[in-house]
Every structure is written in structure tokens, then in C-alpha cells.
Design an enzyme around this catalytic site. Structure first.
Site, short mmCIF file in Angstrom:
data_model
loop_
_atom_site.label_atom_id
_atom_site.label_comp_id
_atom_site.label_asym_id
_atom_site.label_seq_id
_atom_site.Cartn_x
_atom_site.Cartn_y
_atom_site.Cartn_z
N GLU A 117 -4.13 -9.67 3.39
CA GLU A 117 -4.96 -9.36 4.56
C GLU A 117 -6.16 -10.29 4.72
OE1 GLU A 117 -2.75 -5.51 3.74
OE2 GLU A 117 -3.63 -7.14 2.55
N GLU A 128 0.82 -1.21 0.00
CA GLU A 128 0.00 0.00 0.00
C GLU A 128 0.86 1.26 0.00
OE1 GLU A 128 -4.19 -1.03 2.09
OE2 GLU A 128 -2.44 -1.54 3.27
#
Length: 693
Positions: free
Chosen positions: A140, A119
Site C-alpha cells: 500500500e 489482511e
């Protein structure tokens, strides 16, 4: 941070390097303190950009790592919802500076980029990647989180919704599959692939070329905005159907990630990031995530130090291996041992026909691995050259380790060990690959039963990461240490177990199947029993599992456990009849997943459904969970393993049970089953759930 003069007089770039000051064995992760420090650094850089002191910002990592995601140890310690919300908001507040810098920002992905690490790169304007990077991912949803620091919002706009959902959902749920550098460029995740030898220097040259307009960066069509409405809606709908087919709503994180991606289509950045904060906060405070983190810790850090393993110094050096048998399992073992240990492996069969079949099976396995690129031609030839098959038992005489892999019949295994004892050397370790039979009984007639251990591999041998190392009351430390050392050298995780029926994995799986079969024998429709466990999110339903194992094999183990452990493992006349008639319990695969559900036609062998005493789906599930809790309590009382953690590790790696269950014991605690059945929790509060005051 340091300033770099870009080539060709392009100006000054501020280069930010993420480095935790430790060596490559300690990946850089993003915790609260580190993120706060990064935020301060980026704000300082932004002030310089606003003042016209720099023309661009670059961000990279220490050798081998950009960043390996959030600090999971810190996540596991969060006990307050306000703290969870603060972590979510801190991630956005820090990383979005890269996307709102006022000058172009460049991520130089020099190594592992996972979760929050990726990210970081997504918030940048451009991304370069070193050609040797093999671990790029958003894992995730595998753990029970979402890419909540911008991933669910930014990725669809960069690569399109289909590719974004592949990276956010499909790959994590496929055993957390990583993306390599070249594929990252193909997907549009990175802009250019550069050689690792001088990666930073090339990245700076490329940066200068981009700033000067000498390089035009080709983006996916989604650059201008999300895909068209029809594509977007169809993709979201298909993804939700795929999740339902796979998870049946059992795990919330993938569904929450899908909601975020769907909502990001029209939301502005502030709204989308606030939605990510909401979801991330909810999940950080969920027992599902804590079970996932517990499972992750079991399969990584704790798996490296198996409980009950003697000192490695006691292990016998294994320079050659013998295998009795050359069937399917034996052939898989031979190829794995020859590949990983790089030692000669001799197999023995009883006649020339079986020798030929064994050789053909080994060659087929190796040829298949070469064809798929898992082995080079040279390595394939080496493996084949190191494996021999013959009818001569004396070829095993010089082996340091001999594994019997013959039919699961006690008398045959006893005879094999008796023949080996008079043949092998004084220090040779004898091992059995039995899946359920007593290793103690198998070795009881030997002069030296202390040299015998169990090495229970799981099928398929190459893919399944678990080995159950079975210790009898007679097994020596040297024999057990050798078994653990071999498992480690093979790249497997070993769980030490005492010699009790079914060990861990088969004992629990068969208890589950026995409860399901008992319900069907009592009048529960097969279709109801088959779907009863879906809320657990197991890899497959009970009847599909029976078909995968093989009905005759499953019944053989069930009979063995019934004989040893009694009526907790009731026999199933219906399943016995199906086996005698050679029938399947699930339909033949049709390419559309028919084989995942029970074949309703098998209802005939169990009689008419709906009789008095039959259970509904909730009743079947309760019976299974109660049975598992009872069995785990007995296993711990018997000392099969030292702790519930070993049971969970075995179920995750040997049966593919999902992280969100934490194996099984966290789920039994979470549902109150363990306290209802055993009168106690299996794990202390806060170990695999949210700490509660």
C-alpha cells in the site's frame, strides 16, 4: 462456501473460497460488491459457529491467488469522501468477522496475497502457506495508501514492530519487494509451510491436528502483546528517521502508516481500526494516491501495449545478434540478449587487448549472477558459450540485429554503420544505443537508412526496465517493429520516441541538472541547490545523480543538448573545472550515506555563494519545475512522444521517478506549474488527481 469433514473426526469446517469466476490471468480483487458478498457469507458462517454446527472456518482462494488486494480501478473512481469512508469501514466490518468468529479461523494462502488479500489472512487465527507462493506483501505505501483493513494494527501484534515495519514500509519502498512463502514462515507471518501439490488436503490435516492439540503453534514473543516500551519507541523513532532520510516528507502515506503502527501499541481494536478508517479515507481522497494509481496503470496495463508500435507481424525474426563494441555497456547487453533471447551473440572490438577485456567483463557479469543465485551453473555456462568476442567484423555478417555500442562520437558511429551496411544481410536491422545523439544524422549517409533505429538501454542494463525505441523519419515499420519485439522479449518496457535530442529521459534529466547548475553558477550555495528538490521525493539529489552517471558523461550529454537545443541547457564552467581536475561532486561512500549529499568543498569552483541574483531552495525548485514544464510542452509540440503518458512512463521506468509524482506531469498539474508556464494542464482533470465537481 462448502462444508468439509476434517480428518480424524475433528468436526466440520466451513470452507470459504474467494473466486471471481475468471481464469488465472484475472486476479481476484476486493471491491465494494465483493466485500459486501463476503460479509454476508461470513455472517452466515458465524451464525452456524454460534449454533455449534461447525468447529472452524477456513478461507482460501482460486488457483494461484488468495486475493490480489483492493480493486484499484474502483478506488480510482471514488469522487466523494463519504464513499471513501464507506470503503474503509466495509473492509473492517467484513474482515474482522474472521477474528471474532467464536471458533478458530484458518487462512490457507494458496497463492498471491497482496494488500487486502494478506489482511484477510491476518484477521484469521492461523495461516498455512503453499511453498511455491512468491508474492506476499503489503504494497500500500508504495502506491500511496496504508494497510488500512487491519494491517497496521494486527501485524505488529503478530510478528513484532520491527518485522511489521519491514513489511509495511521497507519492502514496499524498496521497489515493492515481495515476500516468498518460506520467508513468510520465518517472519511469523504464516504458521506452516506446506507442499503445493496437495496444499488444501495438507492444510485440512494440519487444521485437525491444531484443533486436537496434536500441533502447538509457535508464535513470536509479540503474541502476548506489543514489544516492550523501549524496543517499540526506539523502532518507531528509527523508522521515522529512515523515512526522513529517504523521503524528506515528500510522500505522506508511509508517515501515516508509521503513525498507525505507533498508535496501535496501546489502542484497543475498535480505536485502532477507527484510526485506520480515518487515514485510509484521507489517502483515498488524496491527489498523491491518484497519481500513484495512474503510474501503476501506466507501468502495468498500458505498458503492455506501447503507443506507436507497428504490428508485431512486421518484426524481423532475431536468431542471432551482433554488437559493435565490447565495453561495459556492450557486455551487459550481450549477457541480457544471450539470456533472454537464447541466441548467439557476437561482439567485435578493435584490438586483442580490448577483446580480452570484453571477454573478462562478460565472464565477470555471468559469474556474479551465478554466485548470487540469479543463474544456475548450467545456465551460466550456456550464456557464456553463446557469447563470442573478436576483432573480426565479419563475425557479425549473419546477424539479424546488430547494435552499435561504441563511444558517443558521431563520426565513429557513422563509420561503424558504413562498415556494417556492406557486410550484413538485406533484412538485418541496425540499431544504435546512443543516449542523446541524432539517429537521423548517424544514418543519413547510408544507402538504406530505413533499417536503422535507436535502442536506448539504461544502465545497469539488467535492472533498468526501460528501452527508448527511437524512430527516425526514415525508419521502416519492420525495423521499428523489430526493436519493440526485442524489447518485449527482453522483458523490458519500450517507449517509442521520435529522433529528437536527448529523447525523453535524458532531455528532462539534463534540463533539471542544467537548471540546478545554473542556479549554483549564479550564486546559490551548492548545499541549498542540492536539497531544493527534496520535496519531490526523487530517488537521489542532483549532485548524487551527476556522480552516478559520471561527471564526464553528464557534461558530454549537456554539451550535446546545448548545441542542439540552445541556451535552455546552459554550460557549466564550474562542473567543467571539476571534471578537468578529476574531482567528485559528492563524498566517497563511507557506509553512513555521505555520498547522498553534495560535497561542500566543491563550492570553490563556483565562486562565493550569496551573490545578487542567487536563489533560495524554493526558487531553485520553482526554476526546475518551470524548466521541466517548458521542456515537456516543447517535446509534445515536437511530437517526441504522442502524449504526456509516454513521458511519465519513461521517467518512472528510466529515471526511477516515484509513483506519488505520477512520473512528472501530474505533479506539474497539481502544483499549478503547467498552467503557469504553458497556459494549460498536461492531463485532463481526474486522470491523475481526485475528480472535482
Amino acid at each position: 462456501m462448502r462444508d468439509v469433514e476434517l480428518p480424524g473426526g475433528a468436526g466440520v469446517l466451513a470452507l470459504v473460497t474467494l473466486d471471481n469466476g475468471l481464469d488465472h490471468t484475472k486476479p481476484t480483487t476486493l471491491g465494494a460488491a465483493g466485500m459486501a458478498g463476503l460479509q454476508d457469507a461470513l455472517q452466515a458462517v458465524r451464525r452456524r459457529a454460534d449454533a455449534g454446527e461447525i468447529v472452524a472456518v477456513g478461507i482460501t482462494g482460486k488457483p494461484y491467488f488468495l486475493a490480489a488486494g483492493a480493486d484499484l480501478t474502483a478506488v480510482a473512481a471514488i469522487a466523494d469522501r463519504r464513499d471513501a469512508r464507506a470503503i474503509a469501514e466495509l473492509g473492517h466490518a467484513t474482515l474482522r468477522i474472521l477474528g471474532e468468529m467464536g471458533v478458530p479461523t484458518f487462512a490457507y494462502v494458496n497463492g498471491v496475497a497482496l494488500g487486502g488479500g494478506l489482511e484477510v489472512a491476518l484477521h484469521c487465527t492461523y495461516r498455512t502457506v503453499a511453498a511455491d507462493v512468491t508474492a506476499i506483501a503489503l504494497p500500500e505505501t508504495f502506491l500511496g495508501l496504508v494497510p488500512g483493513w487491519g494491517g497496521c494494527t494486527l501485524l505488529p501484534r503478530l510478528v513484532g514492530v520491527r518485522r511489521a515495519l519491514d513489511l509495511i514500509l521497507t519492502r514496499p519502498l524498496a521497489n515493492n519487494r515481495m515476500t516468498k512463502a518460506a520467508e513468510a514462515v520465518e517472519l511469523g507471518l504464516a504458521d506452516v509451510l506446506l507442499h503445493p501439490a496437495d496444499f488444501l488436503e495438507q492444510s485440512l490435516v494440519w487444521t485437525a491436528d491444531v484443533l486436537a492439540g496434536r500441533v502447538q503453534v509457535a508464535r513470536s514473543p509479540s503474541d502476548a502483546g506489543p514489544d516492550d516500551d523501549a524496543t517499540w519507541d526506539a523502532t518507531i523513532t528509527a523508522a521515522r528517521a529512515a523515512l526522513d532520510a529517504r523521503l524528506h516528507g515528500a510522500k505522506q502515506a508511509p508517515y501515516r502508516a508509521l503513525e498507525l503502527v505507533a498508535g496501535s501499541r496501546t489502542a484497543d481494536r475498535d480505536t485502532a481500526f477507527a484510526a485506520e478508517d480515518d487515514v485510509l479515507t484521507d489517502l483515498l481522497m488524496s491527489d498523491e494516491l491518484r497519481a500513484g494509481l495512474y503510474a501503476f496503470d501506466l507501468t502495468t496495463r498500458k505498458a503492455r501495449k506501447p503507443a506507436g508500435a507497428p504490428s508485431e507481424d512486421l518484426a524481423v525474426p532475431v536468431r542471432s545478434v551482433g554488437i559493435v563494441g565490447a565495453g561495459l555497456m556492450a557486455g551487459q547487453l550481450a549477457v541480457l540478449l544471450a539470456r533472454r533471447l537464447r541466441v548467439p551473440v557476437a561482439l567485435r572490438e578493435v584490438d586483442d587487448e580490448r577483446v580480452a577485456a570484453g571477454l573478462a567483463g562478460v565472464r565477470s557479469l555471468v559469474d556474479g549472477m551465478v554466485a548470487k543465485g540469479r543463474l544456475s551453473d548450467a545456465e551460466g555456462n550456456r550464456v557464456l558459450a553463446s557469447i563470442t568476442v573478436s576483432t573480426d567484423l565479419s563475425t557479425l555478417a549473419g546477424a539479424d540485429l546488430v547494435i552499435e555500442a561504441v563511444t558517443e562520437v558521431m563520426a565513429i558511429k557513422q563509420r561503424v554503420f558504413a562498415e556494417l551496411e556492406d557486410l550484413v544481410g538485406e533484412h538485418t536491422v541496425l540499431a544504435t544505443n546512443t543516449s542523446a545523439l541524432s539517429v537521423t544524422q548517424m544514418s543519413a549517409h547510408l544507402r538504406r537508412p530505413e533499417r536503422v533505429v535507436g535502442l536506448h538501454f539504461f544502465n545497469p542494463v539488467a535492472q533498468m526496465p526501460l528501452i527508448e525505441v527511437v524512430r527516425t523519419a526514415s525508419s521502416s515499420d519492420a525495423a521499428v517493429a523489430t526493436a519493440f519485439a526485442v524489447a518485449k522479449a527482453l522483458g523490458k518496457t519500450a517507449v517509442g520516441v521520435a529522433d529528437r535530442p536527448g529523447f525523453v529521459v535524458n532531455r528532462l534529466l539534463l534540463r533539471m541538472l542544467a537548471e540546478v547548475a545554473a542556479a549554483v553558477e549564479s550564486g546559490t550555495p551548492v548545499g541549498v541547490a542540492d536539497v531544493a528538490l527534496r520535496p519531490l521525493g526523487l530517488p537521489m539529489g542532483p549532485f548524487a545523480l551527476i556522480q552516478l552517471v559520471g561527471l564526464p558523461v553528464a557534461l558530454h550529454v549537456l554539451r550535446s543538448l546545448h548545441e542542439d537545443l540552445g541556451d535552455r541547457y546552459p554550460l557549466s564552467p564550474g562542473l567543467e573545472r571539476l571534471a578537468s581536475e578529476g574531482r567528485r561532486v559528492v563524498p566517497v561512500p563511507d557506509g553512513r550515506g555521505a555520498e547522498h549529499a553534495v560535497d561542500p568543498a566543491i563550492q570553490d569552483v563556483f565562486g562565493s555563494p550569496g551573490r545578487p541574483g542567487s536563489l533560495d531552495a524554493d526558487g531553485v525548485r520553482d526554476a526546475v519545475l518551470a524548466g521541466l514544464a517548458q521542456e515537456i510542452g516543447l517535446m509534445l509540440d515536437e511530437g517526441v512522444v504522442a502524449s504526456p503518458e509516454s513521458i511519465d512512463l519513461a521517467m518512472i521506468l528510466g529515471a526511477g521517478w516515484p509513483f506519488h509524482l505520477g512520473g512528472i506531469t501530474p505533479y506539474l498539474d497539481r502544483t499549478g506549474t503547467s498552467e503557469r508556464v504553458l497556459g494549460r494542464r498536461l492531463l485532463a482533470p481526474g486522470v491523475a488527481d481526485v475528480p472535482r465537481g
